[in-house]
Design a protein around this motif. Structure first.
Motif, PDB file in Angstrom:
ATOM      1  N   LEU A 114       9.589   3.557 -45.771  1.00  0.00           N
ATOM      2  CA  LEU A 114       9.346   2.256 -45.141  1.00  0.00           C
ATOM      3  C   LEU A 114       8.230   2.350 -44.107  1.00  0.00           C
ATOM      4  O   LEU A 114       7.398   1.439 -43.984  1.00  0.00           O
ATOM      5  N   GLN A 115       8.213   3.456 -43.370  1.00  0.00           N
ATOM      6  CA  GLN A 115       7.144   3.623 -42.385  1.00  0.00           C
ATOM      7  C   GLN A 115       5.776   3.718 -43.057  1.00  0.00           C
ATOM      8  O   GLN A 115       4.796   3.127 -42.592  1.00  0.00           O
ATOM      9  N   LYS A 116       5.723   4.439 -44.171  1.00  0.00           N
ATOM     10  CA  LYS A 116       4.448   4.584 -44.873  1.00  0.00           C
ATOM     11  C   LYS A 116       3.994   3.272 -45.500  1.00  0.00           C
ATOM     12  O   LYS A 116       2.803   2.962 -45.538  1.00  0.00           O
ATOM     13  N   ILE A 117       4.941   2.492 -45.985  1.00  0.00           N
ATOM     14  CA  ILE A 117       4.598   1.240 -46.655  1.00  0.00           C
ATOM     15  C   ILE A 117       4.196   0.162 -45.642  1.00  0.00           C
ATOM     16  O   ILE A 117       3.225  -0.562 -45.837  1.00  0.00           O
ATOM     17  N   THR A 118       4.952   0.058 -44.535  1.00  0.00           N
ATOM     18  CA  THR A 118       4.708  -1.023 -43.576  1.00  0.00           C
ATOM     19  C   THR A 118       3.779  -0.622 -42.434  1.00  0.00           C
ATOM     20  O   THR A 118       3.181  -1.488 -41.791  1.00  0.00           O
ATOM     21  N   GLY A 119       3.702   0.680 -42.165  1.00  0.00           N
ATOM     22  CA  GLY A 119       2.895   1.130 -41.040  1.00  0.00           C
ATOM     23  C   GLY A 119       3.577   1.004 -39.688  1.00  0.00           C
ATOM     24  O   GLY A 119       2.974   1.314 -38.660  1.00  0.00           O
ATOM     25  N   TRP A 120       4.849   0.556 -39.677  1.00  0.00           N
ATOM     26  CA  TRP A 120       5.573   0.393 -38.410  1.00  0.00           C
ATOM     27  C   TRP A 120       6.269   1.694 -38.035  1.00  0.00           C
ATOM     28  O   TRP A 120       7.074   2.221 -38.810  1.00  0.00           O
ATOM     29  N   ALA A 121       5.979   2.207 -36.840  1.00  0.00           N
ATOM     30  CA  ALA A 121       6.504   3.510 -36.415  1.00  0.00           C
ATOM     31  C   ALA A 121       7.989   3.473 -36.094  1.00  0.00           C
ATOM     32  O   ALA A 121       8.643   4.514 -36.032  1.00  0.00           O
TER      33      ALA A 121
END
Length: 203
Positions: A59-66
């Motif tokens: 999810l972090q890689k897909i959305t960019g949210w840390a």
């Protein structure tokens, strides 16, 4: 501390389900064998938390949210907490703390050995989930924590062995686990975020 409200929400959810199940047991709402129902629900809760934990990096890689990665450790510790409660429920409600019966159970039900191996694996990850262990172990820390997928496999095998006659619910957990493993493949891990973000910009 980053994202305190999100951390608090996860803590509340983690506490809510066991508390509600205990309330149901106290009100005689879990049928004739509430101990087994509690044990089964805690086991599924542990598996669910483990799958949610493993979804944080994709999810972090897909959305960019840390934030996904920030709460990953907390979710993993909840998976461990639920598996501890699952095993305690087994010892109290199924064995009645009769340790002599445990040897009989291990011979009759080898899936208990598989579950115990998964517990030992999660214990190792929980104990080394802190920053001190990460610094101390160095590169070995990542190798150790990649074993979470082996632990997931053990958990799914344990569950499969129990529900051999009805595979529909097990198949849902297995498919989610398989998808998360596919997302860890380097090619997929690199390409998928670009594809998703590209579609988002195009929309």
């Amino acid at each position: 501390m980053r994202y305190p409200w999100l951390r608090l929400a996860i803590f509340a959810v983690g506490c809510l389900f066991p508390g509600w199940w205990l309330y149901e047991a106290a009100m005689n709402l879990l049928g004739p064998d509430p101990g087994k129902i509690l044990m089964d629900r805690l086991g599924l809760g542990a598996l669910t938390f483990l799958l949610v934990t493993l979804s944080m990096t994709p999810l972090q890689k897909i959305t960019g949210w840390a934030g996904w990665v920030v709460i990953r450790r907390q979710l993993g510790l909840w998976a461990f907490a639920y598996i501890v409660m699952h095993m305690l429920a087994y010892l109290f409600f199924i064995l009645g703390l009769d340790w002599g019966q445990l040897a009989v159970e291990l011979r009759k039900r080898p899936y208990i050995i598989v579950g115990t191996l998964g517990f030992i694996g999660l214990l190792a990850l929980a104990v080394t989930s802190n920053r001190y262990s990460q610094r101390r172990l160095g590169a070995r820390w990542k190798r150790l924590h990649r074993s979470v997928y082996v632990i997931l496999g053990l958990g799914l095998l344990h569950y499969l062995w129990i529900v051999r006659s009805d595979l529909r619910e097990w198949a849902i957990y297995a498919c989610v686990g398989a998808l998360l493993m596919v997302l860890r493949v380097p090619v997929v891990s690199r390409v998928l975020p670009r594809v998703v973000r590209g579609r988002g910009r195009g929309g």
